[in-house]
Design an enzyme around this catalytic site. Structure first.
Site, PDB file in Angstrom:
ATOM      1  N   CYS A  18       0.862  -1.178   0.000  1.00 43.25           N
ATOM      2  CA  CYS A  18       0.000   0.000   0.000  1.00 43.25           C
ATOM      3  C   CYS A  18       0.899   1.230   0.000  1.00 43.25           C
ATOM      4  CB  CYS A  18      -0.958  -0.017   1.188  1.00 43.25           C
ATOM      5  SG  CYS A  18      -0.136  -0.118   2.791  1.00 43.25           S
ATOM      6  N   THR A  19       0.331   2.394   0.158  1.00 43.50           N
ATOM      7  CA  THR A  19       1.094   3.630   0.003  1.00 43.50           C
ATOM      8  C   THR A  19       2.204   3.765   1.041  1.00 43.50           C
ATOM      9  OG1 THR A  19      -0.906   4.701  -0.819  1.00 43.50           O
ATOM     10  CG2 THR A  19       0.936   6.130  -0.215  1.00 43.50           C
TER      11      THR A  19
END
Length: 313
Positions: free
Chosen positions: A178-179
């Protein structure tokens, strides 16, 4: 020359039984250090993205790490020339990243962390199922080669997506990203609870990977969506070419902005035929406020993100 603004994404899953009492002192520490942005705190930990001068960010981190529970708080940095946030907020939450499933606790069980330098080798294994845990509009502008796109519009949809598509008996090795790393902590905890044995996740998320892995070795393709006014960053963490539609919050490319359906702050090719009249009127009113604030050289709102809050970064 004006010093670069430091943008720090930080989080930590840690039991904070006194999180309600922490709100005011934390807000004061942010204000004292000239920090803007939003931090979320809950009993399960802290999460958010903030910005300020080098001295300001260092001051906030020192304040946080003065609490033994925060000594190893995860944080990663990038830089920009203008302040990407307009306000300073500390919000109390039930979850610092909203999965919506009771009992999922990364403080009790979590997947295997993979350092950015080891990530390429892991995802090159043909037996590894690689899942992008972010939402559809984030995936659309950049992801790792070979990654599966769940096409979710909210992290709350992730559990049902996993149940409907994957089986612990067949999918022996799962890698997720994810980010900034926080969603994967919760996603990996959930999947372990569902019986998946080997669950890996990228430590520090995409941002840490882009920071540490040379471009000539990258398996990342495209830009990375970020939750501030920069909208996206490139592999070198410089600001990308995307803008963001204030009506639907979708990233809009240079090509999108050339469309007849693009009206700054009001609509874009992704939403022009989907907006309700109420949403459209709100977007028009907000754009007027933004333009007025710009003309007066005052801070202005960037629009309400109905798709995702900072807690899902």
């Amino acid at each position: 020359m004006t010093p670069s603004i430091v943008v720090a994404a930080l989080y930590k899953f840690v039991t904070l039984e006194d999180y309600v009492e922490l709100r005011e002192p934390l807000l004061k520490a942010m204000l004292d250090n000239g920090i803007k942005g939003t931090l979320l705190i809950a009993e399960e930990g802290i999460n958010g993205t903030v910005s300020g001068t080098r001295e300001g960010i260092d001051g906030l981190l020192a304040w946080l790490k003065n609490d033994p529970r925060m000594i190893d708080i995860d944080h990663k940095e990038s830089y920009c020339d203008e302040q990407p946030f307009y306000r300073t907020k500390v919000k109390l939450k039930k979850e610092i990243v909203t999965l919506g499933v009771e009992g999922v606790d990364p403080n009790k069980q979590v997947g295997t962390y993979v350092e950015p330098q080891d990530w390429n080798a892991l995802i090159s294994d043909p037996e590894v199922l690689l899942i992008d845990t972010r939402n559809d509009y984030e995936v659309s502008i950049g992801t790792f080669e070979g990654a599966v796109d769940p096409k979710t519009t909210s992290f709350r949809e992730f559990p049902e997506y996993i149940k409907a598509n994957f089986d612990p008996a067949r999918h022996k090795k799962v890698a997720m990203f994810c980010t900034g790393g926080i969603r994967c902590e919760k996603a990996s905890s959930y999947m372990l609870g569902q019986g998946f044995d080997e669950v890996y996740h990228l430590k520090g998320g995409i941002l840490k990977y882009l920071e540490e892995v040379p471009q000539e070795q990258t398996k990342w393709r495209g830009d990375c969506f970020v939750f501030d006014n920069r909208v996206t960053v490139r592999h070198d963490l410089s600001e990308g070419d995307y803008d963001q539609c204030h009506a639907c919050r979708t990233p809009v490319s240079v090509e999108d902005r050339a469309s007849e359906h693009y009206a700054p702050g009001i609509s874009c090719p992704h939403c022009w035929d989907k907006l309700s009249e109420k949403t459209r009127r709100s977007a028009i009113d907000r754009q007027k406020q933004i333009e007025l604030a710009k003309a007066r050289n005052m801070p202005h709102p960037i629009g309400y993100n109905y798709k995702q809050s900072p807690s899902e970064a």
